[in-house]
Design a protein around this motif. Structure first.
Motif, PDB file in Angstrom:
ATOM      1  N   GLN A 218      70.228   7.147  38.528  1.00  0.00           N
ATOM      2  CA  GLN A 218      71.697   6.722  38.182  1.00  0.00           C
ATOM      3  C   GLN A 218      72.284   7.372  37.046  1.00  0.00           C
ATOM      4  O   GLN A 218      73.356   6.967  36.732  1.00  0.00           O
ATOM      5  CB  GLN A 218      71.324   5.227  37.642  1.00  0.00           C
ATOM      6  CG  GLN A 218      70.748   4.338  38.916  1.00  0.00           C
ATOM      7  CD  GLN A 218      70.520   2.651  38.348  1.00  0.00           C
ATOM      8  OE1 GLN A 218      70.078   2.809  37.229  1.00  0.00           O
ATOM      9  NE2 GLN A 218      71.049   1.773  39.230  1.00  0.00           N
ATOM     10  N   ALA A 219      71.741   8.297  36.414  1.00  0.00           N
ATOM     11  CA  ALA A 219      72.629   9.211  35.522  1.00  0.00           C
ATOM     12  C   ALA A 219      72.119  10.760  35.488  1.00  0.00           C
ATOM     13  O   ALA A 219      71.017  10.929  36.299  1.00  0.00           O
ATOM     14  CB  ALA A 219      72.113   8.728  34.050  1.00  0.00           C
ATOM     15  N   THR A 220      72.927  11.504  35.024  1.00  0.00           N
ATOM     16  CA  THR A 220      72.394  13.005  34.863  1.00  0.00           C
ATOM     17  C   THR A 220      71.835  13.010  33.485  1.00  0.00           C
ATOM     18  O   THR A 220      71.958  12.334  32.374  1.00  0.00           O
ATOM     19  CB  THR A 220      73.676  13.722  34.822  1.00  0.00           C
ATOM     20  OG1 THR A 220      73.183  15.260  34.845  1.00  0.00           O
ATOM     21  CG2 THR A 220      74.633  13.784  33.275  1.00  0.00           C
ATOM     22  N   PRO A 221      70.913  13.965  33.178  1.00  0.00           N
ATOM     23  CA  PRO A 221      70.356  14.288  31.788  1.00  0.00           C
ATOM     24  C   PRO A 221      71.157  14.698  30.941  1.00  0.00           C
ATOM     25  O   PRO A 221      71.804  15.608  31.138  1.00  0.00           O
ATOM     26  CB  PRO A 221      69.224  15.305  32.082  1.00  0.00           C
ATOM     27  CG  PRO A 221      68.894  15.440  33.805  1.00  0.00           C
ATOM     28  CD  PRO A 221      70.364  14.973  34.311  1.00  0.00           C
ATOM     29  N   PHE A 222      71.227  13.743  29.907  1.00  0.00           N
ATOM     30  CA  PHE A 222      72.169  13.974  28.578  1.00  0.00           C
ATOM     31  C   PHE A 222      71.094  14.436  27.312  1.00  0.00           C
ATOM     32  O   PHE A 222      69.992  13.877  27.361  1.00  0.00           O
ATOM     33  CB  PHE A 222      72.972  12.830  27.934  1.00  0.00           C
ATOM     34  CG  PHE A 222      73.903  12.181  29.133  1.00  0.00           C
ATOM     35  CD1 PHE A 222      74.963  13.078  29.421  1.00  0.00           C
ATOM     36  CD2 PHE A 222      73.727  11.061  29.895  1.00  0.00           C
ATOM     37  CE1 PHE A 222      75.965  12.735  30.380  1.00  0.00           C
ATOM     38  CE2 PHE A 222      74.702  10.661  30.597  1.00  0.00           C
ATOM     39  CZ  PHE A 222      75.916  11.486  31.167  1.00  0.00           C
ATOM     40  N   SER A 369      89.724   2.917  31.272  1.00  0.00           N
ATOM     41  CA  SER A 369      89.063   2.024  32.173  1.00  0.00           C
ATOM     42  C   SER A 369      88.474   0.968  31.485  1.00  0.00           C
ATOM     43  O   SER A 369      88.027   1.016  30.222  1.00  0.00           O
ATOM     44  CB  SER A 369      87.800   2.805  33.052  1.00  0.00           C
ATOM     45  OG  SER A 369      88.281   3.829  33.959  1.00  0.00           O
ATOM     46  N   VAL A 370      88.339  -0.176  31.913  1.00  0.00           N
ATOM     47  CA  VAL A 370      87.619  -1.352  31.035  1.00  0.00           C
ATOM     48  C   VAL A 370      86.519  -1.925  31.970  1.00  0.00           C
ATOM     49  O   VAL A 370      86.638  -2.132  33.072  1.00  0.00           O
ATOM     50  CB  VAL A 370      88.761  -2.468  31.089  1.00  0.00           C
ATOM     51  CG1 VAL A 370      88.078  -3.661  30.365  1.00  0.00           C
ATOM     52  CG2 VAL A 370      90.028  -2.112  30.273  1.00  0.00           C
ATOM     53  N   SER A 371      85.391  -2.045  31.509  1.00  0.00           N
ATOM     54  CA  SER A 371      84.191  -2.713  32.161  1.00  0.00           C
ATOM     55  C   SER A 371      84.103  -4.045  31.440  1.00  0.00           C
ATOM     56  O   SER A 371      83.697  -4.167  30.327  1.00  0.00           O
ATOM     57  CB  SER A 371      82.861  -1.935  31.771  1.00  0.00           C
ATOM     58  OG  SER A 371      81.871  -2.557  32.308  1.00  0.00           O
ATOM     59  N   GLU A 372      84.459  -5.093  32.120  1.00  0.00           N
ATOM     60  CA  GLU A 372      84.458  -6.404  31.507  1.00  0.00           C
ATOM     61  C   GLU A 372      83.397  -7.256  32.031  1.00  0.00           C
ATOM     62  O   GLU A 372      83.058  -7.503  33.527  1.00  0.00           O
ATOM     63  CB  GLU A 372      85.883  -7.107  32.326  1.00  0.00           C
ATOM     64  CG  GLU A 372      86.013  -8.546  31.688  1.00  0.00           C
ATOM     65  CD  GLU A 372      87.162  -9.215  32.187  1.00  0.00           C
ATOM     66  OE1 GLU A 372      87.457 -10.413  31.908  1.00  0.00           O
ATOM     67  OE2 GLU A 372      87.870  -8.543  33.074  1.00  0.00           O
ATOM     68  N   HIS A 373      82.354  -7.712  31.062  1.00  0.00           N
ATOM     69  CA  HIS A 373      81.219  -8.448  31.444  1.00  0.00           C
ATOM     70  C   HIS A 373      81.508 -10.081  31.172  1.00  0.00           C
ATOM     71  O   HIS A 373      82.123 -10.394  30.306  1.00  0.00           O
ATOM     72  CB  HIS A 373      80.129  -8.101  30.654  1.00  0.00           C
ATOM     73  CG  HIS A 373      79.764  -6.771  30.619  1.00  0.00           C
ATOM     74  ND1 HIS A 373      78.549  -6.422  31.162  1.00  0.00           N
ATOM     75  CD2 HIS A 373      80.448  -5.273  30.667  1.00  0.00           C
ATOM     76  CE1 HIS A 373      78.347  -4.960  31.261  1.00  0.00           C
ATOM     77  NE2 HIS A 373      79.572  -4.434  30.962  1.00  0.00           N
ATOM     78  N   GLU A 389      74.771   1.246  32.648  1.00  0.00           N
ATOM     79  CA  GLU A 389      76.226   1.065  33.092  1.00  0.00           C
ATOM     80  C   GLU A 389      77.113   2.524  32.474  1.00  0.00           C
ATOM     81  O   GLU A 389      77.739   3.124  33.153  1.00  0.00           O
ATOM     82  CB  GLU A 389      76.895  -0.253  33.229  1.00  0.00           C
ATOM     83  CG  GLU A 389      76.277  -1.142  33.978  1.00  0.00           C
ATOM     84  CD  GLU A 389      76.906  -2.634  33.556  1.00  0.00           C
ATOM     85  OE1 GLU A 389      77.936  -2.591  32.866  1.00  0.00           O
ATOM     86  OE2 GLU A 389      76.336  -3.737  33.766  1.00  0.00           O
ATOM     87  N   MET A 390      76.765   2.340  31.107  1.00  0.00           N
ATOM     88  CA  MET A 390      77.458   3.410  30.374  1.00  0.00           C
ATOM     89  C   MET A 390      76.957   4.754  30.797  1.00  0.00           C
ATOM     90  O   MET A 390      77.807   5.626  30.901  1.00  0.00           O
ATOM     91  CB  MET A 390      77.345   3.241  28.878  1.00  0.00           C
ATOM     92  CG  MET A 390      77.690   1.719  28.300  1.00  0.00           C
ATOM     93  SD  MET A 390      79.197   1.179  28.716  1.00  0.00           S
ATOM     94  CE  MET A 390      79.143   0.030  30.344  1.00  0.00           C
TER      95      MET A 390
END
Length: 405
Positions: A218-222, A369-373, A389-390
């Motif tokens: 679900q993510a790339t290696p950071f 963009s807004v991620s509303e929980h 998610e982030m």
């Protein structure tokens, strides 16, 4: 009875008043041997203290909005439905190719828990030749939670050198031979105030959560880099104070070039992101807009609306404005040559940061963009639950790390 409701607060007030009154009435009426009476009196004193602490806790929680519900208090909240209000700008600079470029402009939905796995976008931050960037060499010692820690004093800013200045977490792929010639994207992390850089890996489990997201694809290696932005316990809202602490320079130039010189990371702006919570969220948002030549994307989780450090405020309203994300979006909108993306993550139960996020998007709908929980108050347990998610969002807005062989 809700945690933040008036009935519970009134009940706590009544109990806090009744406890010492009851202690006074019962003090000389207790019966039994002396040890029994002494134990009972100590119990009454303890009960009085407990009722006062309960009342104080409720007042503090209601004032700061730390926990919105009983589930939130018990660590069972922070989720709820997510509404992603997308920005309108396409990811134009992420499709230019070349070193550090990517091959797709498409955005995938946020890949949080329970939303299904999303395959990473192809592309990469690999380079056939890996010259060592110029920058200060720095020694690191092992830290907790899989990190490496440095006491680093910035040559340009003069900030740091106090111990625990910079924490670095490397993804498992960093030491994989298949990635030997890959430069990894970097996400710089900022705590709130008061707070420490190490809290990103202890309390929020930043490395553990990214490791889990990598395992689920679900993510790339950071490479995660947490920076101590509260030097000597003093908060300057990640700003360059006139004649004082130059924290913005420390982060954007000193720490960034030091990381480039000591780790196999991207040297492209499209490979560098920022993320923070609360006051650290303000840092991430404003630094993205102040330094678009160095950073591509940022996430602010429950970010503050404006700097409130006494040193920033003393510098005048113009200086406060120039270090406020909303003002920067309005007056210094980044041009198409250096496009940026900002994600504001908020909860409907956090009344302070909720309006901030939509004000930012209204000011720059092409950037924000807004991620509303639906649920979750202003606390680290909630923000930790948002991390999958982030990371998924950042994976769509920064260069990807792909094997070089």
């Amino acid at each position: 009875m809700t945690l933040t409701g008036m009935p519970l607060l009134l009940l706590a007030v009544c109990i806090a008043v009744a406890a010492p009154v009851g202690t006074y009435v019962l003090w000389n009426r207790l019966r039994g041997p002396r040890p029994v009476r002494a134990a009972a009196r100590f119990g009454l004193i303890g009960l009085c203290q407990a009722t006062v602490l309960l009342l104080a806790g409720l007042l503090i929680n209601n004032h700061f909005g730390l926990y919105a519900s009983w589930n939130d208090l018990l660590g069972r909240d922070g989720g709820g439905a997510v509404a992603l209000h997308q920005a309108t700008r396409p990811l134009t600079d992420l499709n230019k190719g070349g070193p550090g470029g990517t091959t797709s402009q498409g955005q995938l939905p946020l890949g949080g828990s329970g939303q299904g796995a999303h395959a990473p976008r192809t592309g990469g931050s690999q380079q056939s030749v890996l010259p060592v960037p110029s920058g200060p060499k720095q020694s690191f010692v092992p830290g907790g939670h899989g990190t490496r820690v440095a006491s680093f004093r910035g040559p340009l800013s003069g900030v740091g050198g106090t111990g625990g200045d910079v924490y670095v977490w490397l993804p498992p792929q960093y030491n994989d031979p298949a990635y030997a010639n890959t430069r990894f994207p970097v996400v710089m992390l900022f705590p709130g105030t008061p707070g420490t850089a190490g809290a990103w890996f202890s309390v929020l489990g930043g490395g553990d959560e990214l490791g889990n997201a990598l395992a689920r694809q679900q993510a790339t290696p950071f490479v995660l880099v947490a920076v101590n932005v509260n030097q000597h316990g003093v908060n300057v809202n990640c700003s360059d104070i006139p004649g004082g602490t130059r924290m913005a320079t420390y982060i954007a130039q000193d720490v960034r070039t030091m990381i480039e010189a000591n780790f196999r990371v991207s040297t492209q702006r499209t490979g560098w992101g920022l993320m923070g919570f609360s006051d650290g969220g303000l840092c991430a948002g404003k630094l993205l807009l102040q330094y678009p030549q160095y950073f591509r994307s940022a996430v602010q989780m429950a970010g503050d609306s404006a700097p409130d450090s006494s040193q920033v405020v003393r510098a005048g309203q113009d200086f406060v404005d120039q270090n406020t994300t909303l003002w920067l979006l309005t007056h210094r909108h980044p041009g198409p040559d250096q496009p940026v993306s900002l994600l504001a993550a908020v909860s409907d139960q956090d009344p302070d940061s909720l309006p901030v996020a939509f004000q930012l998007q209204a000011a720059a709908p092409d950037i924000v963009s807004v991620s509303e929980h639906a649920r979750g108050a202003h606390n680290t347990a909630v923000w930790r639950s948002w991390l999958p998610e982030m990371y998924a969002w950042l994976s769509q807005h920064l260069d990807r790390a792909t094997p070089s062989s």
